[in-house]
Design a protein around this motif. Structure first.
Motif, short mmCIF file in Angstrom:
data_model
loop_
_atom_site.label_atom_id
_atom_site.label_comp_id
_atom_site.label_asym_id
_atom_site.label_seq_id
_atom_site.Cartn_x
_atom_site.Cartn_y
_atom_site.Cartn_z
N LEU A 5 0.89 -1.38 -0.13
CA LEU A 5 0.20 0.16 0.16
C LEU A 5 0.79 1.20 -0.12
O LEU A 5 0.43 2.40 -0.63
N GLN B 290 -3.92 -4.20 7.82
CA GLN B 290 -4.82 -5.52 7.36
C GLN B 290 -5.26 -4.19 6.03
O GLN B 290 -6.66 -4.38 5.93
N GLY B 291 -5.22 -2.57 6.48
CA GLY B 291 -5.73 -1.41 5.59
C GLY B 291 -6.37 -0.80 6.03
O GLY B 291 -6.87 -0.03 5.54
N ARG B 292 -6.65 -0.67 7.11
CA ARG B 292 -7.61 -0.29 8.32
C ARG B 292 -6.65 2.08 8.23
O ARG B 292 -5.51 1.85 8.85
N ARG C 128 -10.94 1.74 5.12
CA ARG C 128 -10.67 0.66 4.61
C ARG C 128 -9.64 1.00 3.29
O ARG C 128 -10.75 0.94 2.27
N ALA D 85 -7.35 -1.39 0.22
CA ALA D 85 -7.88 -2.56 -0.32
C ALA D 85 -6.79 -1.96 -1.96
O ALA D 85 -7.14 -1.76 -2.89
N ARG E 35 -6.24 -3.62 -5.80
CA ARG E 35 -7.71 -4.42 -7.02
C ARG E 35 -7.50 -3.76 -7.16
O ARG E 35 -7.21 -2.62 -7.82
N LEU F 279 -6.11 1.30 -5.72
CA LEU F 279 -6.14 1.37 -4.20
C LEU F 279 -7.50 1.87 -4.27
O LEU F 279 -7.67 3.06 -4.67
#
Length: 147
Positions: free
Chosen positions: A67, A104-106, A122, A124, A126, A130
């Motif tokens: 990230l 965890q991307g929080r 949140r 993620a 994809r 992002l």
């Protein structure tokens, strides 16, 4: 023409040495309680600064993540710019917010202008984008900016 007259100035080193001794002596009396042995012991290890823990994360000190990077979308007043780096997070547009991102991307941010649109989300990955879903706010689809 006049003959050169020798100057009567003392050499520079003759002035610097007494000043250095005076400075060192005055600084030595500035620490501690003035009692012998009240200063830090020479064998005491230097304390290492520890990273603060925010939201369970040490911003800037965590392991690298997929990230990590500069993520942007939109333009003008609809521009979004999110920066993620080793647990630290910053939103530069819209507004200015700083905070953390965990493994965890929080994402948790506090905004300078008091905005709550993008404070808890949140993130993620994809398809090389992002996607950040903000609780009670918008959903941002961002692209990694090169550089």
């Amino acid at each position: 023409m006049r003959p050169a007259v020798p100057t009567l100035r003392p050499p520079l080193t003759a002035l610097c040495l007494p000043l250095a001794v005076l400075l060192a002596a005055s600084l030595a009396g500035c620490s501690g309680s003035g009692e012998p042995g009240s200063g830090p012991s020479p064998s005491a290890p230097a304390a290492r600064p520890t990273q603060p823990v925010l939201n369970g994360v040490r911003p800037g000190a965590e392991k690298k993540s997929q990230l990590d990077g500069t993520w942007t979308a939109g333009s003008g007043s609809r521009r979004v710019a999110l920066f993620l780096y080793r647990g630290a997070a910053a939103l530069n547009a819209p507004g200015f917010c700083t905070g953390t991102v965990d493994a965890q991307g929080r994402v948790k941010l506090s905004c300078a202008n008091g905005s709550r649109d993008r404070t808890d989300g949140r993130a993620a990955l994809r398809s090389a984008k992002l996607v950040v879903t903000w609780t009670g706010g918008p959903k941002d689809v961002l692209r990694r900016r090169a550089g």
